[in-house]
Design a protein around this motif. Structure first.
Motif, short mmCIF file in Angstrom:
data_model
loop_
_atom_site.label_atom_id
_atom_site.label_comp_id
_atom_site.label_asym_id
_atom_site.label_seq_id
_atom_site.Cartn_x
_atom_site.Cartn_y
_atom_site.Cartn_z
N PRO A 1 0.82 -1.22 0.00
CA PRO A 1 0.00 0.00 0.00
C PRO A 1 0.86 1.27 0.00
CG PRO A 1 -0.87 -1.59 1.58
CD PRO A 1 0.47 -2.10 1.13
N ILE A 2 1.93 1.28 0.78
CA ILE A 2 2.81 2.45 0.83
C ILE A 2 3.50 2.65 -0.52
CG2 ILE A 2 4.86 3.43 1.93
CD1 ILE A 2 4.07 2.03 4.48
N ILE A 3 3.93 1.57 -1.14
CA ILE A 3 4.59 1.65 -2.44
C ILE A 3 3.65 2.25 -3.48
CG2 ILE A 3 5.57 0.28 -4.33
CD1 ILE A 3 6.69 -1.64 -2.21
N LEU A 4 2.41 1.78 -3.49
CA LEU A 4 1.43 2.28 -4.47
C LEU A 4 1.08 3.74 -4.21
CD1 LEU A 4 -0.94 -0.82 -4.69
CD2 LEU A 4 0.74 -0.06 -6.39
N LEU A 5 0.89 4.11 -2.93
CA LEU A 5 0.56 5.50 -2.60
C LEU A 5 1.72 6.44 -2.94
CD1 LEU A 5 -1.31 5.05 0.80
CD2 LEU A 5 -2.30 5.77 -1.40
N THR A 6 2.95 5.98 -2.70
CA THR A 6 4.13 6.80 -3.03
C THR A 6 4.22 7.02 -4.54
OG1 THR A 6 5.31 5.91 -1.10
CG2 THR A 6 6.63 6.98 -2.82
N ALA A 7 3.98 5.97 -5.31
CA ALA A 7 4.02 6.11 -6.77
C ALA A 7 2.96 7.10 -7.25
CB ALA A 7 3.80 4.74 -7.42
N LEU A 8 1.77 7.03 -6.64
CA LEU A 8 0.70 7.96 -7.01
C LEU A 8 1.07 9.40 -6.64
CD1 LEU A 8 -2.16 8.50 -8.05
CD2 LEU A 8 -3.02 7.98 -5.73
N ALA A 9 1.65 9.57 -5.47
CA ALA A 9 2.04 10.92 -5.02
C ALA A 9 3.10 11.52 -5.93
CB ALA A 9 2.55 10.85 -3.58
N ILE A 10 4.05 10.74 -6.39
CA ILE A 10 5.10 11.24 -7.29
C ILE A 10 4.47 11.70 -8.61
CG2 ILE A 10 7.13 10.58 -8.64
CD1 ILE A 10 7.88 8.70 -6.34
#
Length: 521
Positions: free
Chosen positions: A343-352
């Motif tokens: 979940p953190i990996i996906l949210l970080t990718a979205l934020a970038i």
């Protein structure tokens, strides 16, 4: 330490401080050396069709641990199934007079498989003889189980039950070891278990060794290096002379070299000491070739150079077993981390994606195990038009290249999370020396040139975190003293590495990173 190669003392196998996985077979690698002006002749008669670096070769050598693990799992599963069949009321209701013989038989089978050397898969070993020995071990385990039941009960054993258990073990182990043997034969034919060496010294010793190696074809001599180039020929028996010892230090062939052999007169003690000291900065093992007095001694010396067994299962924990254990640790914890942190990996990718235009990931070529070049993945933290793939300009405080979100990612090290996939691939480890960018500079000088022992960091796969990281040595290196301290911490870790030390480092990483507001990352 340089090891002498003679009849009295076999050299130790190469220390692949690293671990190595078997999930990555010997895939073809682009040849690292090409001299178009001089063509194929310049490449030499030993040039492999498939180039395998030390990490890829280590993956094949460490496969024996996977083989034994699979055998243990199969024997335990068949034994539990047989116990269930002998006791319809359940395993807990099974009398000890039946359970102990089965357990004893399983232990005998696994013990004999190891003690009889059925995991050595030596060069030239006949597959039929190996499989016959595996069947004999299964039968021996069945007989031991039946004899123990007779001793415990005083009555005749249940021949049908033990016969079925023995037959199941024999069929399963026969099938497994037929597959193991086929895999090892394929690795040998592809060169995955054929040692590749370079010779230092264009001498008569080197010439004779190359002649013998050409006849045997169980060792690859990739090139010759000699400090006395003015007196050296362009090639020796077709093997090219590629430069002096200093050229070997930075040669692109180094990641593919298993061993460096000093083929100079051992009586020239001063020259031997000088070359040994200079080459000790490399992660490759250095061997001194003692001049054999006859063909028998030459053959014995080459046997030791060419011997490329699978990793030993015997004795105390050695480098190969430590590498296997470290690889298992990386796979288990790495897979768990990917699942929990997805979940953190996906949210970080979205934020970038929302924060700034450009790709989500940043890729950079860095040094891996034994000077191997690997592509390390990170979340992008800089504006793409000013990203520095060679780290010629290290990141500083308030660096204008870093994005708003990038500052948060770098301060929390969330930008490093994609390296979990480098770990699962086997190019990196969870714990180890941090991978530095190829050509990274400290000031105006390449960092690798500031400390003689810099290459010692490459004797183990690089890690997402490490001993240096939890001791404050992370981020940019501003001086030779910074480089020297990090190298010392990395070498200290390599010499002390263990499962418990790795778990300690992983446990300390998060609080150390979050508690450090000074270091620039």
């Amino acid at each position: 330490m340089t090891k002498a190669l003679n009849l009295d003392r076999a050299t130790a196998p190469r220390r692949d401080a690293a671990s190595m996985d078997v999930t990555e077979p010997q895939a073809p690698v682009a040849p690292p050396l090409a001299v178009p002006a001089q063509g194929v002749a310049r490449r030499g008669p030993f040039r492999p069709e498939v180039w395998l670096n030390a990490r890829q070769k280590g993956a094949s050598r460490l496969a024996v641990h996977w083989f034994r693990s699979a055998d243990i799992a199969v024997v335990v599963a068949i034994t539990v199934g047989a116990g269930w069949g002998m006791s319809p009321q359940g395993l807990l209701a099974m009398p000890l007079s039946r359970a102990l013989p089965l357990a004893f038989g399983a232990v005998v089978v696994l013990g004999l498989m190891r003690s009889l050397g059925l995991y050595r898969f030596a060069r030239g070993q006949r597959v039929a003889a190996h499989l016959a020995a595996v069947c004999g071990v299964a039968v021996g385990g069945g007989l031991c189980a039946m004899l123990l039941e007779v001793a415990l009960t005083g009555a005749g054993p249940a021949l049908g039950d033990y016969g079925a258990w023995t037959a199941a073990l024999m069929i399963a182990l026969y099938g497994l070891h037929m597959g193991w043997s086929r895999m090892v034969l394929d690795w040998r034919s592809s060169g995955a278990l054929t040692p590749s060496i370079v010779l230092v010294g264009a001498t008569r010793h080197a010439e004779q060794l190359i002649r013998d190696a050409l006849q045997r074809r169980d060792i690859n001599v990739l090139g010759v290096f000699d400090d006395r180039l003015a007196r050296s020929p362009d090639s020796i028996e077709g093997v090219p002379v590629l430069g002096d010892a200093e050229a070997l230090m930075t040669h692109r062939m180094t990641p593919y070299v298993d061993r460096i052999v000093l083929a100079i007169d051992p009586k020239a003690e001063k020259r031997v000491r000088e070359l040994t000291a200079r080459l000790s900065a490399l992660p490759n093992e250095v061997t001194l070739l003692i001049d054999p007095v006859d063909a028998g001694e030459r053959s014995a010396a080459l046997d030791r150079l060419a011997r490329a067994p699978l990793a030993s299962l015997d004795g105390p924990v050695d480098d190969d077993r430590r590498a296997f254990n470290k690889r298992m640790q990386d796979l288990v914890i790495g897979l768990l981390a990917v699942v929990l942190l997805s979940p953190i990996i996906l949210l970080t990718a979205l934020a970038i994606t929302l924060d700034s235009p450009g790709p989500v990931f940043f890729r950079q070529r860095r040094h891996g195990f034994n000077h191997e070049e690997i592509v390390v993945w990170k979340f992008r933290s800089m504006r793409p038009e000013v990203a520095d793939a060679t780290a010629s300009r290290q990141v500083t405080c308030d660096d204008d290249r870093v994005t708003r979100l990038g500052r948060l990612l770098r301060s929390t090290s969330l930008d490093e999370l994609p390296q979990l996939f480098n770990v699962l691939k086997g190019e990196m480890s969870l714990v180890g020396p941090r991978p530095h960018a190829i050509g990274m500079k400290t000031g105006a000088v390449e960092s690798a040139r500031l400390v003689a022992e810099y290459a010692h960091r490459h004797r183990m796969k690089p890690g997402m975190t490490g001993w240096a990281a939890i001791h404050g040595s992370r981020g940019p290196l501003h001086s030779a003293q910074d480089v020297r301290r990090r190298v010392q911490l990395d070498v200290d870790y390599i010499e002390r590495q263990s499962l418990w030390l790795d778990l300690y480092i992983m446990a300390k990483t998060l609080p150390v990173l979050l508690g450090d507001r000074v270091a620039v990352r």
